[in-house]
Scaffold this active site. Sequence first.
Site, PDB file in Angstrom:
ATOM      1  N   VAL A 155       0.879  -1.188   0.000  1.00  0.00           N
ATOM      2  CA  VAL A 155       0.000   0.000   0.000  1.00  0.00           C
ATOM      3  C   VAL A 155       0.904   1.222   0.000  1.00  0.00           C
ATOM      4  O   VAL A 155       1.729   1.386   0.910  1.00  0.00           O
ATOM      5  CB  VAL A 155      -0.910   0.098   1.247  1.00  0.00           C
ATOM      6  CG1 VAL A 155      -1.897   1.263   1.091  1.00  0.00           C
ATOM      7  CG2 VAL A 155      -1.673  -1.175   1.498  1.00  0.00           C
ATOM      8  N   GLU A 156       0.774   2.073  -1.011  1.00  0.00           N
ATOM      9  CA  GLU A 156       1.612   3.273  -1.111  1.00  0.00           C
ATOM     10  C   GLU A 156       0.810   4.472  -0.592  1.00  0.00           C
ATOM     11  O   GLU A 156      -0.307   4.715  -1.043  1.00  0.00           O
ATOM     12  CB  GLU A 156       2.017   3.491  -2.568  1.00  0.00           C
ATOM     13  CG  GLU A 156       2.825   2.312  -3.097  1.00  0.00           C
ATOM     14  CD  GLU A 156       3.124   2.432  -4.582  1.00  0.00           C
ATOM     15  OE1 GLU A 156       4.300   2.606  -4.921  1.00  0.00           O
ATOM     16  OE2 GLU A 156       2.181   2.370  -5.392  1.00  0.00           O
TER      17      GLU A 156
END
Length: 303
Positions: A155-156
């Site tokens: 997850v960025e």
Amino acid sequence: MEVKDINKIAVIGAGVIGNSWTANFIWKEYPVNLWLFTAEEENIAKQEIQEHLEGLAINGVFGKEKIPEMMKLINYTSSLETAVKDAQLIQESIIENLEIKQKLLADIDKFANPDAIFASSTSYLLISDIAKFSQYSKRCIGAHPYNPPHLIPLVEITIPEDDKGSIETAELAAEFYKTINKVPVILKKDVPGFIANQIQTAVSTICGELLANGVCTAEDIDKAMSFGPGLRWATMGPYLIYQLGGGKGGIKGLTLHIRGESEDLMSRKELETYANFIQGEVDKEMANRPPEFGNDNESLRKF
Ligand SMILES: NC(=O)c1ccc[n+]([C@@H]2O[C@H](COP(=O)([O-])OP(=O)(O)OC[C@H]3O[C@@H](n4cnc5c(N)ncnc54)[C@H](O)[C@@H]3O)[C@@H](O)[C@H]2O)c1
């Protein structure tokens, strides 16, 4: 708010990403309000989420008998107010359109608790733009999953720029995502395409050039990637691979050796400064790794 206070999640949008996020959250026992753009989406959503969970069960992640209980954790609703009013994390996953996301956020601002985290799954839009008109921009983050979120850990995370974002919100969200076995990365800048999509775009560009220039077939490119660098990159990113490739000299040795041969790129002094910098970065990265994943040259090689 702390991670332990997050006990209800609103997933906004029941498309590919929204349904996969929902499967991920209910697998980890979080109740989800799943907001539907049209009521007709409910049956498709149920079916897709069920299939995601069955895929995990078939692969031994949990027993299939647990699925009915997980599915009961979903409350389907077409009311945005119902979806967000009691949620502490709002995982927006609607169509990739700036104006529509801005309008949705304006509506969420009316109904949600101001402390609730607004996390957009956007792939290429900036959270600075999505949150531009929000009165609660500090609760907003970009939280880009890699498809499908219930299988791929990354997850960025980004925050709005110009002091409109809050690093504390990003850190809280990152801590939360870790509890559901995600691997969060907080970016220092709000950039379109985050990290992974930018890398992917660069790879696609080169693949297109190789094809257009008649160098090889699409099949060759796929083979070259899957049976070559793809195997390495599945376990380590490019910098750790270079660290290994440099043997005892690590990435510094490799940089000085390879780039040192192209004198026109940078002066020797610049090259040494760069090599020291990149070795320092990789040393920090290795120190953050658990020993079983390799946190020095020897254990990294064994891993
Ligand atoms: N598909 C991917 O590989 C991927 C990966 C990571 C992130 N994302 C991001 O996730 C988000 C959702 O993408 P997706 O692939 O699930 O798309 P999708 O088309 O499968 O789902 C989009 C959802 O938005 C709803 N929608 C359509 N018009 C709307 C409107 N006017 N208002 C509110 N909702 C509306 C649709 O009904 C649908 O439920 C996008 O921001 C996308 O960039 C996609």
